[in-house]
Design a protein around this motif. Structure first.
Motif, PDB file in Angstrom:
ATOM      1  N   ILE A   1      12.025  18.423  52.335  1.00  0.00           N
ATOM      2  CA  ILE A   1      12.656  19.694  52.702  1.00  0.00           C
ATOM      3  C   ILE A   1      11.609  20.694  53.176  1.00  0.00           C
ATOM      4  CG2 ILE A   1      13.938  21.686  51.809  1.00  0.00           C
ATOM      5  CD1 ILE A   1      15.645  19.202  52.401  1.00  0.00           C
ATOM      6  N   ALA A   2      10.369  20.567  52.696  1.00  0.00           N
ATOM      7  CA  ALA A   2       9.277  21.412  53.201  1.00  0.00           C
ATOM      8  C   ALA A   2       9.070  21.148  54.692  1.00  0.00           C
ATOM      9  CB  ALA A   2       7.991  21.138  52.422  1.00  0.00           C
ATOM     10  N   VAL A   3       9.186  19.890  55.094  1.00  0.00           N
ATOM     11  CA  VAL A   3       9.103  19.540  56.515  1.00  0.00           C
ATOM     12  C   VAL A   3      10.285  20.142  57.268  1.00  0.00           C
ATOM     13  CG1 VAL A   3       8.995  17.659  58.200  1.00  0.00           C
ATOM     14  CG2 VAL A   3       7.925  17.376  55.947  1.00  0.00           C
ATOM     15  N   TYR A   4      11.464  19.995  56.694  1.00  0.00           N
ATOM     16  CA  TYR A   4      12.697  20.545  57.290  1.00  0.00           C
ATOM     17  C   TYR A   4      12.561  22.053  57.527  1.00  0.00           C
ATOM     18  CZ  TYR A   4      17.560  22.205  57.424  1.00  0.00           C
ATOM     19  OH  TYR A   4      18.735  22.831  57.769  1.00  0.00           O
ATOM     20  N   ASP A   5      12.059  22.768  56.546  1.00  0.00           N
ATOM     21  CA  ASP A   5      11.910  24.219  56.660  1.00  0.00           C
ATOM     22  C   ASP A   5      10.964  24.601  57.796  1.00  0.00           C
ATOM     23  OD1 ASP A   5      13.642  24.632  54.553  1.00  0.00           O
ATOM     24  OD2 ASP A   5      12.054  24.805  53.049  1.00  0.00           O
ATOM     25  N   LYS A   6       9.865  23.869  57.937  1.00  0.00           N
ATOM     26  CA  LYS A   6       8.916  24.135  59.024  1.00  0.00           C
ATOM     27  C   LYS A   6       9.548  23.847  60.384  1.00  0.00           C
ATOM     28  CE  LYS A   6       5.320  25.289  56.491  1.00  0.00           C
ATOM     29  NZ  LYS A   6       4.750  26.654  56.528  1.00  0.00           N
TER      30      LYS A   6
ATOM     31  N   GLN B   1      -0.957  14.047  63.818  1.00  0.00           N
ATOM     32  CA  GLN B   1      -1.433  15.200  64.583  1.00  0.00           C
ATOM     33  C   GLN B   1      -0.776  15.366  65.952  1.00  0.00           C
ATOM     34  OE1 GLN B   1      -3.241  12.579  63.572  1.00  0.00           O
ATOM     35  NE2 GLN B   1      -5.048  12.197  64.849  1.00  0.00           N
ATOM     36  N   TYR B   2      -0.216  14.268  66.492  1.00  0.00           N
ATOM     37  CA  TYR B   2       0.407  14.367  67.817  1.00  0.00           C
ATOM     38  C   TYR B   2       1.915  14.118  67.793  1.00  0.00           C
ATOM     39  CZ  TYR B   2      -4.507  14.025  69.158  1.00  0.00           C
ATOM     40  OH  TYR B   2      -5.860  14.236  69.270  1.00  0.00           O
ATOM     41  N   LEU B   3       2.499  14.075  66.621  1.00  0.00           N
ATOM     42  CA  LEU B   3       3.932  13.814  66.524  1.00  0.00           C
ATOM     43  C   LEU B   3       4.755  14.954  67.137  1.00  0.00           C
ATOM     44  CD1 LEU B   3       4.425  12.360  62.914  1.00  0.00           C
ATOM     45  CD2 LEU B   3       4.541  11.117  65.076  1.00  0.00           C
ATOM     46  N   THR B   4       5.795  14.578  67.878  1.00  0.00           N
ATOM     47  CA  THR B   4       6.731  15.559  68.418  1.00  0.00           C
ATOM     48  C   THR B   4       7.711  15.979  67.321  1.00  0.00           C
ATOM     49  OG1 THR B   4       8.290  13.842  69.079  1.00  0.00           O
ATOM     50  CG2 THR B   4       6.598  14.468  70.691  1.00  0.00           C
ATOM     51  N   LYS B   5       8.591  16.905  67.644  1.00  0.00           N
ATOM     52  CA  LYS B   5       9.604  17.341  66.675  1.00  0.00           C
ATOM     53  C   LYS B   5      10.464  16.158  66.253  1.00  0.00           C
ATOM     54  CE  LYS B   5      13.249  20.806  66.012  1.00  0.00           C
ATOM     55  NZ  LYS B   5      13.971  21.963  66.620  1.00  0.00           N
ATOM     56  N   GLU B   6      10.867  15.327  67.220  1.00  0.00           N
ATOM     57  CA  GLU B   6      11.670  14.150  66.893  1.00  0.00           C
ATOM     58  C   GLU B   6      10.856  13.164  66.061  1.00  0.00           C
ATOM     59  OE1 GLU B   6      14.571  11.003  69.205  1.00  0.00           O
ATOM     60  OE2 GLU B   6      12.574  11.352  70.028  1.00  0.00           O
ATOM     61  N   GLY B   7       9.576  12.991  66.414  1.00  0.00           N
ATOM     62  CA  GLY B   7       8.720  12.063  65.683  1.00  0.00           C
ATOM     63  C   GLY B   7       8.519  12.493  64.238  1.00  0.00           C
ATOM     64  N   ILE B   8       8.355  13.787  64.026  1.00  0.00           N
ATOM     65  CA  ILE B   8       8.203  14.322  62.666  1.00  0.00           C
ATOM     66  C   ILE B   8       9.484  14.093  61.867  1.00  0.00           C
ATOM     67  CG2 ILE B   8       7.901  16.435  61.300  1.00  0.00           C
ATOM     68  CD1 ILE B   8       6.232  17.511  63.716  1.00  0.00           C
TER      69      ILE B   8
ATOM     70  N   ASN C   1      10.523  26.079  63.928  1.00  0.00           N
ATOM     71  CA  ASN C   1       9.793  25.589  65.105  1.00  0.00           C
ATOM     72  C   ASN C   1       8.275  25.644  64.917  1.00  0.00           C
ATOM     73  OD1 ASN C   1      11.974  24.857  66.840  1.00  0.00           O
ATOM     74  ND2 ASN C   1      12.377  27.046  67.154  1.00  0.00           N
ATOM     75  N   ASP C   2       7.851  25.515  63.672  1.00  0.00           N
ATOM     76  CA  ASP C   2       6.427  25.489  63.345  1.00  0.00           C
ATOM     77  C   ASP C   2       5.970  24.033  63.327  1.00  0.00           C
ATOM     78  OD1 ASP C   2       3.882  25.719  62.350  1.00  0.00           O
ATOM     79  OD2 ASP C   2       4.456  26.634  60.435  1.00  0.00           O
ATOM     80  N   LEU C   3       5.659  23.483  64.512  1.00  0.00           N
ATOM     81  CA  LEU C   3       5.319  22.064  64.614  1.00  0.00           C
ATOM     82  C   LEU C   3       4.022  21.734  63.884  1.00  0.00           C
ATOM     83  CD1 LEU C   3       6.262  20.918  68.237  1.00  0.00           C
ATOM     84  CD2 LEU C   3       7.490  20.564  66.099  1.00  0.00           C
ATOM     85  N   GLU C   4       3.038  22.613  63.975  1.00  0.00           N
ATOM     86  CA  GLU C   4       1.771  22.346  63.290  1.00  0.00           C
ATOM     87  C   GLU C   4       1.974  22.333  61.780  1.00  0.00           C
ATOM     88  OE1 GLU C   4      -1.826  20.956  63.196  1.00  0.00           O
ATOM     89  OE2 GLU C   4      -0.797  21.429  65.072  1.00  0.00           O
ATOM     90  N   GLY C   5       2.769  23.282  61.292  1.00  0.00           N
ATOM     91  CA  GLY C   5       3.073  23.311  59.861  1.00  0.00           C
ATOM     92  C   GLY C   5       3.870  22.097  59.441  1.00  0.00           C
ATOM     93  N   ALA C   6       4.791  21.652  60.303  1.00  0.00           N
ATOM     94  CA  ALA C   6       5.604  20.464  60.009  1.00  0.00           C
ATOM     95  C   ALA C   6       4.745  19.209  59.990  1.00  0.00           C
ATOM     96  CB  ALA C   6       6.714  20.324  61.042  1.00  0.00           C
ATOM     97  N   ARG C   7       3.773  19.149  60.916  1.00  0.00           N
ATOM     98  CA  ARG C   7       2.859  17.994  60.931  1.00  0.00           C
ATOM     99  C   ARG C   7       2.038  17.938  59.653  1.00  0.00           C
ATOM    100  NH1 ARG C   7       1.676  19.792  66.569  1.00  0.00           N
ATOM    101  NH2 ARG C   7       2.990  18.511  67.947  1.00  0.00           N
ATOM    102  N   ASN C   8       1.567  19.082  59.213  1.00  0.00           N
ATOM    103  CA  ASN C   8       0.796  19.137  57.960  1.00  0.00           C
ATOM    104  C   ASN C   8       1.668  18.753  56.770  1.00  0.00           C
ATOM    105  OD1 ASN C   8      -1.594  19.968  59.179  1.00  0.00           O
ATOM    106  ND2 ASN C   8      -1.064  22.140  59.031  1.00  0.00           N
ATOM    107  N   ALA C   9       2.913  19.222  56.780  1.00  0.00           N
ATOM    108  CA  ALA C   9       3.827  18.925  55.668  1.00  0.00           C
ATOM    109  C   ALA C   9       4.175  17.441  55.621  1.00  0.00           C
ATOM    110  CB  ALA C   9       5.097  19.767  55.795  1.00  0.00           C
ATOM    111  N   VAL C  10       4.446  16.846  56.783  1.00  0.00           N
ATOM    112  CA  VAL C  10       4.832  15.429  56.796  1.00  0.00           C
ATOM    113  C   VAL C  10       3.639  14.529  56.488  1.00  0.00           C
ATOM    114  CG1 VAL C  10       4.450  14.835  59.242  1.00  0.00           C
ATOM    115  CG2 VAL C  10       6.338  13.782  57.992  1.00  0.00           C
ATOM    116  N   SER C  11       2.416  15.013  56.768  1.00  0.00           N
ATOM    117  CA  SER C  11       1.222  14.204  56.474  1.00  0.00           C
ATOM    118  C   SER C  11       1.045  13.976  54.977  1.00  0.00           C
ATOM    119  CB  SER C  11      -0.032  14.875  57.044  1.00  0.00           C
ATOM    120  OG  SER C  11      -0.343  16.069  56.336  1.00  0.00           O
ATOM    121  N   ARG C  12       1.698  14.798  54.158  1.00  0.00           N
ATOM    122  CA  ARG C  12       1.627  14.658  52.700  1.00  0.00           C
ATOM    123  C   ARG C  12       2.453  13.480  52.189  1.00  0.00           C
ATOM    124  NH1 ARG C  12       0.373  19.053  49.476  1.00  0.00           N
ATOM    125  NH2 ARG C  12       2.148  18.584  48.117  1.00  0.00           N
TER     126      ARG C  12
END
Length: 324
Positions: A109-114, A136-143, A118-129
């Motif tokens: 849900i932390a990824v969902y919130d980012k 680092q290069y994932l798109t919105k769909e990829g995340i 539309n905070d892609l960098e924040g979403a990438r950091n969240a999903v990396s956990r």
């Protein structure tokens, strides 16, 4: 057996209410530390050839499982001198630590919130956990897909499988499972560093997850009906795509979730700077959307509750049969 069922049920609800406690040393972190230290020692002294690396992987299994089981076993033995209540409390706490349902929801849900912001960098950091791939290069769909896939896979690894082992093999059964699963998550990669050293830990993880992953997929298919998702398609895609993964287990739950949501998952992904081919799972009846992260969490929770009911019922039946 009945006492064991009660312990697991209490631990399950503690996980729902509290998740992982942040300020208390976590046994899984302890297991991870044992794995890391043992790997370091083995690599320093006996990891020059392919054969030595594979033998070291077997030795890693023996050392990690022995230490991981010995510590709680000794603790439970010593607590017997304080009375049965102390032992039961310790078993509940240990089983609670073995489950990761609320934590998995919280991280996804932390990824969902980012993504909502539309905070892609924040979403990438969240999903990396919560994923092992490069993010680092994932798109919105990829995340979004990566998040759905890890929730689907960890429905088995983080919830159903521990419940299975704790219900039928006791508290130490759950510890054994998490020790094996943690080894796989740390050394089970197919890159140059771990392809040989991690071969047998990864194989052992495949074995211990073989039955739980298939039970998890069936539970997810059933929950698809209960939640109003496409249960019929969930069964269809699971039967068709359950083997579309290098692991014999990972595609089981991913395919059930993909079918339930009517989306397509998997496909090629990058790990440690290298692209790995993965077959597509599911049919692209529609595009993946961030709300699917919430939907897969609904499936996660529903399957967890259903697993407790099913496993407890089967355990009671087994207990009655054994007493006849």
């Amino acid at each position: 057996m009945k006492q064991n069922i009660l312990i697991v049920i209490i631990a399950f609800y503690m996980d729902i209410l509290f998740g992982d406690p942040n300020n208390i040393p976590h046994p899984i972190c302890g297991i991870g530390h044992i794995i890391s230290k043992t790997e370091s020692i083995l690599r320093k002294h006996c990891c020059n050839t392919i054969s030595q690396k594979r033998k070291s992987g077997v030795l890693l299994i023996a050392i990690v499982i022995t230490i991981s089981l010995s510590i709680p076993a000794v603790l439970l033995f010593l607590l017997r001198f304080l009375g049965q209540k102390a032992v039961l409390t310790a078993k509940v706490v240990i089983c609670w630590y073995m489950l990761a349902m609320k934590s998995l929801k919280k991280e996804s849900i932390a990824v969902y919130d980012k993504l909502q912001k539309n905070d892609l960098e924040g979403a990438r950091n969240a999903v990396s956990r919560i994923v092992g791939r490069d993010t680092q290069y994932l798109t919105k769909e990829g995340i979004t897909k990566a998040t759905i896939e890890t929730v689907a896979e960890n429905t088995s690894d983080g919830v159903i499988a521990p419940l299975f082992y704790m219900t039928f093999f006791g508290t130490l059964g759950g510890v054994f499972y998490k020790a094996v699963n943690t080894m796989d998550s740390m050394v089970g990669y197919k890159n140059e560093k771990y392809i040989d050293f991690g071969k047998y830990p990864a194989k052992l993880d495949d074995i211990v997850n073989y039955i739980p992953s298939r039970i998890s997929a069936l539970l997810l298919c059933c929950c698809s009906f209960l939640l109003g998702y496409d249960g019929k398609n969930s069964f269809k895609i699971w039967k068709r795509d359950k083997r579309k993964h290098a692991s014999p287990n990972s595609a089981q739950t991913e395919s059930a979730c993909a079918g339930a949501l009517g989306i397509q998952l998997a496909g090629d992904a990058w790990y440690f700077g290298k692209r790995y081919h993965k077959e597509l799972i599911g049919d692209k009846n529609r595009d993946v959307e961030i709300e699917d992260i919430k939907r897969v969490n609904h499936l996660l929770y529903a399957s967890g509750f259903l697993a407790v009911i099913v496993f407890s019922s089967v355990a009671v039946i087994i207990d009655k049969c054994c007493k006849k």
